[in-house]
Design a protein around this motif. Structure first.
Motif, PDB file in Angstrom:
ATOM      1  N   GLU A 160       0.121  17.396  -8.755  1.00  0.00           N
ATOM      2  CA  GLU A 160       0.087  16.269  -9.693  1.00  0.00           C
ATOM      3  C   GLU A 160       1.454  16.079 -10.342  1.00  0.00           C
ATOM      4  O   GLU A 160       1.859  14.948 -10.638  1.00  0.00           O
ATOM      5  N   GLY A 161       2.182  17.169 -10.541  1.00  0.00           N
ATOM      6  CA  GLY A 161       3.532  17.073 -11.081  1.00  0.00           C
ATOM      7  C   GLY A 161       4.465  16.337 -10.126  1.00  0.00           C
ATOM      8  O   GLY A 161       5.300  15.527 -10.557  1.00  0.00           O
ATOM      9  N   LEU A 162       4.320  16.587  -8.846  1.00  0.00           N
ATOM     10  CA  LEU A 162       5.123  15.868  -7.854  1.00  0.00           C
ATOM     11  C   LEU A 162       4.829  14.376  -7.883  1.00  0.00           C
ATOM     12  O   LEU A 162       5.734  13.550  -7.741  1.00  0.00           O
ATOM     13  N   LEU A 163       3.569  14.028  -8.077  1.00  0.00           N
ATOM     14  CA  LEU A 163       3.203  12.611  -8.141  1.00  0.00           C
ATOM     15  C   LEU A 163       3.742  11.956  -9.406  1.00  0.00           C
ATOM     16  O   LEU A 163       4.179  10.798  -9.380  1.00  0.00           O
ATOM     17  N   ARG A 164       3.727  12.681 -10.515  1.00  0.00           N
ATOM     18  CA  ARG A 164       4.203  12.113 -11.788  1.00  0.00           C
ATOM     19  C   ARG A 164       5.706  11.903 -11.792  1.00  0.00           C
ATOM     20  O   ARG A 164       6.201  10.959 -12.416  1.00  0.00           O
ATOM     21  N   THR A 165       6.441  12.777 -11.122  1.00  0.00           N
ATOM     22  CA  THR A 165       7.904  12.748 -11.210  1.00  0.00           C
ATOM     23  C   THR A 165       8.569  11.994 -10.063  1.00  0.00           C
ATOM     24  O   THR A 165       9.794  11.951  -9.991  1.00  0.00           O
ATOM     25  N   ASN A 166       7.769  11.390  -9.186  1.00  0.00           N
ATOM     26  CA  ASN A 166       8.359  10.668  -8.059  1.00  0.00           C
ATOM     27  C   ASN A 166       7.639   9.342  -7.838  1.00  0.00           C
ATOM     28  O   ASN A 166       6.458   9.203  -8.155  1.00  0.00           O
ATOM     29  N   GLU A 167       8.366   8.383  -7.301  1.00  0.00           N
ATOM     30  CA  GLU A 167       7.809   7.058  -7.061  1.00  0.00           C
ATOM     31  C   GLU A 167       8.061   6.638  -5.607  1.00  0.00           C
ATOM     32  O   GLU A 167       8.665   7.373  -4.829  1.00  0.00           O
ATOM     33  N   GLY A 168       7.592   5.449  -5.268  1.00  0.00           N
ATOM     34  CA  GLY A 168       7.883   4.843  -3.979  1.00  0.00           C
ATOM     35  C   GLY A 168       7.443   5.681  -2.799  1.00  0.00           C
ATOM     36  O   GLY A 168       6.332   6.227  -2.769  1.00  0.00           O
ATOM     37  N   GLU A 169       8.331   5.804  -1.822  1.00  0.00           N
ATOM     38  CA  GLU A 169       7.971   6.471  -0.585  1.00  0.00           C
ATOM     39  C   GLU A 169       7.736   7.972  -0.772  1.00  0.00           C
ATOM     40  O   GLU A 169       6.919   8.562  -0.068  1.00  0.00           O
ATOM     41  N   TRP A 170       8.451   8.590  -1.706  1.00  0.00           N
ATOM     42  CA  TRP A 170       8.218  10.012  -1.951  1.00  0.00           C
ATOM     43  C   TRP A 170       6.783  10.238  -2.402  1.00  0.00           C
ATOM     44  O   TRP A 170       6.093  11.132  -1.911  1.00  0.00           O
ATOM     45  N   ARG A 171       6.322   9.414  -3.335  1.00  0.00           N
ATOM     46  CA  ARG A 171       4.960   9.571  -3.850  1.00  0.00           C
ATOM     47  C   ARG A 171       3.924   9.327  -2.748  1.00  0.00           C
ATOM     48  O   ARG A 171       2.952  10.077  -2.613  1.00  0.00           O
ATOM     49  N   ALA A 172       4.138   8.283  -1.952  1.00  0.00           N
ATOM     50  CA  ALA A 172       3.223   7.991  -0.854  1.00  0.00           C
ATOM     51  C   ALA A 172       3.219   9.132   0.165  1.00  0.00           C
ATOM     52  O   ALA A 172       2.169   9.517   0.694  1.00  0.00           O
ATOM     53  N   LEU A 173       4.394   9.701   0.417  1.00  0.00           N
ATOM     54  CA  LEU A 173       4.507  10.807   1.360  1.00  0.00           C
ATOM     55  C   LEU A 173       3.735  12.027   0.887  1.00  0.00           C
ATOM     56  O   LEU A 173       3.046  12.689   1.674  1.00  0.00           O
ATOM     57  N   PHE A 174       3.816  12.325  -0.407  1.00  0.00           N
ATOM     58  CA  PHE A 174       3.122  13.501  -0.931  1.00  0.00           C
ATOM     59  C   PHE A 174       1.606  13.336  -0.851  1.00  0.00           C
ATOM     60  O   PHE A 174       0.893  14.291  -0.531  1.00  0.00           O
TER      61      PHE A 174
END
Length: 259
Positions: free
Chosen positions: A83-97
């Protein structure tokens, strides 16, 4: 070699070398690094044998370094870390995670996913797996499906689902992606893994492959059986994942929804 480094070469025996080898494995040093060190040491001992400094070469009976199962496995991301990765990243990074966490697939297979392989009607994703050279079908988790529908609605409806992530392969290759993930993304959630260069470098405990272990972990915690966990993550034997019936896929979808 510890204190043995100050001893005469004749003092070193195979049992001592095996203990040194296993100690380095337990400390997380890669088998390839250990192999290279053994090659280097072997040449010195061969020269010593030729010159009569020693009468037996202790490396003759030394077996290669074999990593333990524990040493090979990366640590899974906890739910809090994810959830921390999702909160701290946007766009393609978030979709990738989201894609990696809920499918358990490897980074290149996720980054090179194409929209025609995403079937919203059936609620499934088909991956072209580069390692096993097959097509692997997985059900979509509701959270992942919602995000991909939104992502497609935002104008990213053709070709690659994650074109910027895929471009990392075309420009500088996987190392560029791996470095960005390790040194730019993971520190945002407090995971610092300094790079150690040269012989004796230790293996990082977290990498993108940790997502694969994360899915297995959360499925296990949700009470999903081992055979279903293997089916959802993707067993190395491609025959295990071939020809699922519709009933079987619906069962797997229900199991995945427990996460």
């Amino acid at each position: 070699m510890g204190s043995a480094a100050d001893k005469p070469m004749a003092f070193i025996d195979t049992a001592m070398l095996a203990e040194w080898r296993d100690d380095r494995l337990m400390r997380g040093i890669s088998p390839m690094t250990i192999k290279n060190q053994i090659v280097f040491l072997t040449s010195a001992f061969c020269e010593a044998l030729a010159q009569g400094v020693i009468i037996d070469d202790p490396f003759n009976e030394l077996t290669p370094a074999k990593p333990s199962r524990e040493a090979k496995i990366k640590r899974p991301f906890s739910k809090e870390q994810f959830e921390g990765l999702l909160r701290t990243n946007e766009g393609e990074w978030r979709a990738l995670f989201l894609l990696a966490f809920y499918t358990g697939q490897r980074d290149r297979d996720c980054r090179l996913l194409e929209w025609p392989m995403v079937d919203f009607g059936r609620g499934e994703i088909r991956f072209k797996r580069r390692k096993t050279h097959d097509i692997f079908t997985v059900p979509m988790h509701p959270r992942l499906e919602r995000h991909l529908r939104w992502w497609k609605h935002c104008g990213r409806a053709r070709g690659l689902v994650l074109p910027e992530m895929a471009a990392m392969d075309k420009t500088a290759g996987k190392p560029r992606f791996a470095r960005a993930f390790r040194f730019e993304i993971l520190p945002k959630i407090g995971i610092e893994q300094p790079y150690s260069k040269g012989p004796g470098r230790t293996q990082s405990k977290y990498s993108f492959h940790s997502f694969r272990h994360s899915l297995s972990t959360v499925l296990n915690e949700a009470g999903v059986s081992e055979i279903d966990r293997m089916a959802l993550v993707g067993h190395s034997d491609r025959s295990v994942n071939r020809g699922y019936t519709h009933t079987r896929m619906e069962h797997l979808r229900a199991e995945l929804a427990k996460v």
